[in-house]
Every structure is written in C-alpha cells, then in structure tokens.
Design an enzyme around this catalytic site. Structure first.
Site, PDB file in Angstrom:
ATOM      1  N   ASP A  53      31.255 -13.653 -26.847  1.00  0.00           N
ATOM      2  CA  ASP A  53      31.233 -12.365 -27.540  1.00  0.00           C
ATOM      3  C   ASP A  53      32.209 -12.379 -28.716  1.00  0.00           C
ATOM      4  O   ASP A  53      33.327 -11.876 -28.629  1.00  0.00           O
ATOM      5  CB  ASP A  53      31.610 -11.273 -26.531  1.00  0.00           C
ATOM      6  CG  ASP A  53      31.654  -9.888 -27.135  1.00  0.00           C
ATOM      7  OD1 ASP A  53      30.988  -9.665 -28.169  1.00  0.00           O
ATOM      8  OD2 ASP A  53      32.351  -9.020 -26.560  1.00  0.00           O
TER       9      ASP A  53
ATOM     10  N   THR B 120      30.680   0.949 -28.172  1.00  0.00           N
ATOM     11  CA  THR B 120      30.696   2.091 -27.261  1.00  0.00           C
ATOM     12  C   THR B 120      31.983   2.905 -27.367  1.00  0.00           C
ATOM     13  O   THR B 120      32.077   3.995 -26.804  1.00  0.00           O
ATOM     14  CB  THR B 120      30.489   1.630 -25.802  1.00  0.00           C
ATOM     15  OG1 THR B 120      31.439   0.607 -25.490  1.00  0.00           O
ATOM     16  CG2 THR B 120      29.080   1.099 -25.603  1.00  0.00           C
TER      17      THR B 120
ATOM     18  N   LYS C  88      31.707 -13.109 -19.626  1.00  0.00           N
ATOM     19  CA  LYS C  88      31.837 -12.926 -21.070  1.00  0.00           C
ATOM     20  C   LYS C  88      33.202 -13.443 -21.514  1.00  0.00           C
ATOM     21  O   LYS C  88      34.236 -13.066 -20.950  1.00  0.00           O
ATOM     22  CB  LYS C  88      31.700 -11.446 -21.448  1.00  0.00           C
ATOM     23  CG  LYS C  88      31.861 -11.185 -22.941  1.00  0.00           C
ATOM     24  CD  LYS C  88      31.647  -9.727 -23.281  1.00  0.00           C
ATOM     25  CE  LYS C  88      32.860  -8.868 -23.009  1.00  0.00           C
ATOM     26  NZ  LYS C  88      33.975  -9.123 -23.972  1.00  0.00           N
TER      27      LYS C  88
ATOM     28  N   LYS D 202      31.017 -11.503 -32.015  1.00  0.00           N
ATOM     29  CA  LYS D 202      30.539 -10.467 -32.949  1.00  0.00           C
ATOM     30  C   LYS D 202      30.670 -10.903 -34.405  1.00  0.00           C
ATOM     31  O   LYS D 202      31.312 -10.236 -35.228  1.00  0.00           O
ATOM     32  CB  LYS D 202      31.301  -9.162 -32.740  1.00  0.00           C
ATOM     33  CG  LYS D 202      31.204  -8.569 -31.346  1.00  0.00           C
ATOM     34  CD  LYS D 202      31.959  -7.251 -31.278  1.00  0.00           C
ATOM     35  CE  LYS D 202      31.958  -6.653 -29.884  1.00  0.00           C
ATOM     36  NZ  LYS D 202      32.866  -7.403 -28.969  1.00  0.00           N
TER      37      LYS D 202
ATOM     38  N   ASP E 149      29.690 -11.541 -41.433  1.00  0.00           N
ATOM     39  CA  ASP E 149      30.157 -12.105 -42.697  1.00  0.00           C
ATOM     40  C   ASP E 149      28.937 -12.335 -43.573  1.00  0.00           C
ATOM     41  O   ASP E 149      27.826 -11.909 -43.239  1.00  0.00           O
ATOM     42  CB  ASP E 149      30.922 -13.419 -42.433  1.00  0.00           C
ATOM     43  CG  ASP E 149      32.045 -13.659 -43.448  1.00  0.00           C
ATOM     44  OD1 ASP E 149      31.767 -13.556 -44.664  1.00  0.00           O
ATOM     45  OD2 ASP E 149      33.179 -13.950 -43.033  1.00  0.00           O
TER      46      ASP E 149
ATOM     47  N   ARG F  62      37.358  -4.213 -16.836  1.00  0.00           N
ATOM     48  CA  ARG F  62      38.478  -3.739 -16.025  1.00  0.00           C
ATOM     49  C   ARG F  62      38.111  -3.248 -14.634  1.00  0.00           C
ATOM     50  O   ARG F  62      38.877  -3.472 -13.695  1.00  0.00           O
ATOM     51  CB  ARG F  62      39.242  -2.670 -16.805  1.00  0.00           C
ATOM     52  CG  ARG F  62      40.087  -3.254 -17.928  1.00  0.00           C
ATOM     53  CD  ARG F  62      40.549  -2.207 -18.926  1.00  0.00           C
ATOM     54  NE  ARG F  62      39.475  -1.805 -19.831  1.00  0.00           N
ATOM     55  CZ  ARG F  62      39.626  -0.959 -20.834  1.00  0.00           C
ATOM     56  NH1 ARG F  62      40.809  -0.408 -21.064  1.00  0.00           N
ATOM     57  NH2 ARG F  62      38.611  -0.661 -21.617  1.00  0.00           N
TER      58      ARG F  62
END
Length: 309
Positions: free
Chosen positions: A136, A196, A109, A138, A141, A288
């Site tokens: 990614d 999340t 990603k 997102k 608009d 991570r």
C-alpha cells in the site's frame, strides 16, 4: 449465443431475451476488437446470472475482462478476505506479530511506514513466511515516473498494489503498463478514491472538490475501471454503489472497519466487518482493532467470522 439478438445501447449490459429480456449488450458500439465479442457476451451472461442487475461497461473492455475473471474464479464466486494492516515501524515487530498466527497465514498490508523503514527486504521476508501481501504505497506522480516505479514493484512478487485515482487515467494506465511483466502476469492493481479519513466538508473546503463525496467516489471508480485497473479502495459505505456502477468483477477493498464495540480512531466513514459484508465489500483492511488487541489472533478470527464466514 448465436440466435440471441444484441443491439446498441449506451454502455450498459442488460440480460438478453433468454434471460427475461433484462440485459442488452453494446457489442457493436463498444467493441473495437471483434475477437473479444464472445468474451464480452460470456461476461454479460455471467453477470446476469450472478448479479441480476445492470452492469455498466463504461465504454471500456476492462470491465468485461474483470467480469470474466470473476466467472473463472472459484467457480464463479468472489472470495472475501480480511487484510491485516501491519502498520509497524520495524521488521522485528512485524515478524513478532505474524509469528502469533500458528494456524493461519493472513493476507497482510505493508504500508508506507514499514516499507520506508525497512525497504523491499520486508516484502521478501513476509512473502517468505507464506503471506499474501497488499503493498500500500499509493503512488501518485507523473505517468512516466509511476510506470517506472511500478516496474520495480512488479519484481517483488506482491499480490496487490495501488495508486491514487486522482492521478488521472493516463497515470493509472501507465501504472498498469509498468506493473505488467513480460509474460503478461501482474499483481492486482487498485486505486484509492477518497481516503476514509476525508470527510465531505474537508474535501470541499480544503481540496476545493465541490461535488458530493459519493458522486466523487463513483466518478473516480469509473475512471479507474476505464483505465483497466482491477478495483478501488473506498469506504465500505460506498462498496455497493461501486459495484452497481462498475460491476461485480470490479473489486472493492475497504478500510474504515471497526468492531461494533471498538474505537473508530481517525476514521470518518466506518462500519463493522458484518456491515461491510452486507454492503458488498470484497476485502476489508483492518489494522488497530487486530494489531492492538490483547489477543490479535482472536481479533482476526472474529473479523473472519463476521466478514467471511
């Protein structure tokens, strides 16, 4: 098929009589294009065999096309995959990280931080190294702006990209139009339901969305399906409910995944790779726990072992 009787129902697919009378198909009610009847019937029958459960068509043919794609994919099974979130801030860091993988070519990603730092060239570089890419960004608009932006992104040869479902159906439909190339091909397009990192309390107190978070996510997922997109980004805790509402061909891409012995960080709705598999996620996005591990390759393989194998 010819002798099987179908009748009107309220947007649901249940098995026809030859599959124990558990699916009924709303062909006449929700099929304005008769030439797609066989496609819808085949999708219904496939899902009856694959899932053995009700499949909500939600007054939209996109769901049936998703089901048909699922049936045609790998002999009828949806392949799970682990997507590594390469949340680095420079091209050099990304290349250094990916070069650790000598035997695998993980799905990766590329998010806002890296894309804004390096621009489209980072996508070309990572694709040139042989990796599939989830871009990614997102987008959120007005529909015309999103459509034009997606037309630009479609030329980068990414494998998946996304928008915010809260941008409305019109915006999502515009995104799909912009992303689709003249030859009809396009990357997968998914929508973010609720991040999340957002708890129900924050959603209600700060965003003034007073519905329960699980109902909000399901509503956004159904809007996404009706707009014709391929799936949603959601918590793994919501993946099973999304499949119940939108069908097995509707993808769930789930961040918020941590090892059982790891730190949850800033995520609020989390589970483990094995838990995500059990809950029905199609893809998990892991950052991570892999990128900051002492041995990233071993951490990635642990994810694959727990989620895919």
């Amino acid at each position: 098929m010819g002798t099987t009787l179908f009748r009107k129902t309220r947007g649901h697919l249940k098995e026809p009589k030859f599959l124990e009378n558990r699916i009924l198909l709303s062909v006449q009610l929700y099929n304005p294009k008769p030439e797609l009847t066989n496609e819808i019937i085949n999708a219904a029958v496939f899902l009856a065999k694959e899932r053995g459960s009700v499949y909500n068509c939600s007054n939209n043919l996109a769901a049936c096309r998703n089901a048909r794609r699922l049936a045609d994919n790998k002999g009828g099974s949806m392949g799970r995959d682990v997507i590594i979130a390469c949340d680095f801030n420079s091209k050099a860091e990304v290349i250094g990280f990916l070069e650790k993988f000598k035997e695998e070519k993980p799905f990766v990603k590329i998010g806002m931080e890296l894309f804004y730092a390096e621009g489209p060239e980072i996508v070309r570089t990572v694709k040139g190294m042989g990796h599939k890419i989830f871009l990614d960004l997102k987008l959120h608009d007005i529909p015309n702006t999103v459509k034009k932006s997606m037309a630009v992104l479609s030329g980068l040869d990414v494998d998946m990209c996304n928008v915010h479902a809260s941008g409305t159906k019109a915006m999502m439909q515009a995104a799909l139009e912009g992303l689709t190339r003249p030859d009809g091909t396009r990357p997968l397009l998914i929508a973010v339901t609720q991040l999340t990192s957002t708890s129900e309390a924050v959603m209600q107190e700060e965003l003034w969305i007073d519905r329960p978070i699980d109902k909000t996510v399901m509503h956004y997922a159904q809007n996404t399906m009706e707009a014709g997109l391929d799936g949603v980004v959601c918590s793994p805790l919501e993946a099973g409910k999304v499949h119940e509402a939108c069908g097995g061909g509707f993808l769930t891409i789930t961040p918020g995944v941590r090892f059982a012995d790891g730190d949850v960080g800033d995520q609020k709705r989390v589970t483990t790779p094995a838990g995500a598999k059990e809950l029905g996620s199609d893809y998990i996005v892991v950052g991570r726990p892999i990128t900051q591990a002492k041995d990233p390759v071993a951490a990635y393989r642990r994810c694959v072992d727990e989620f895919v194998d």
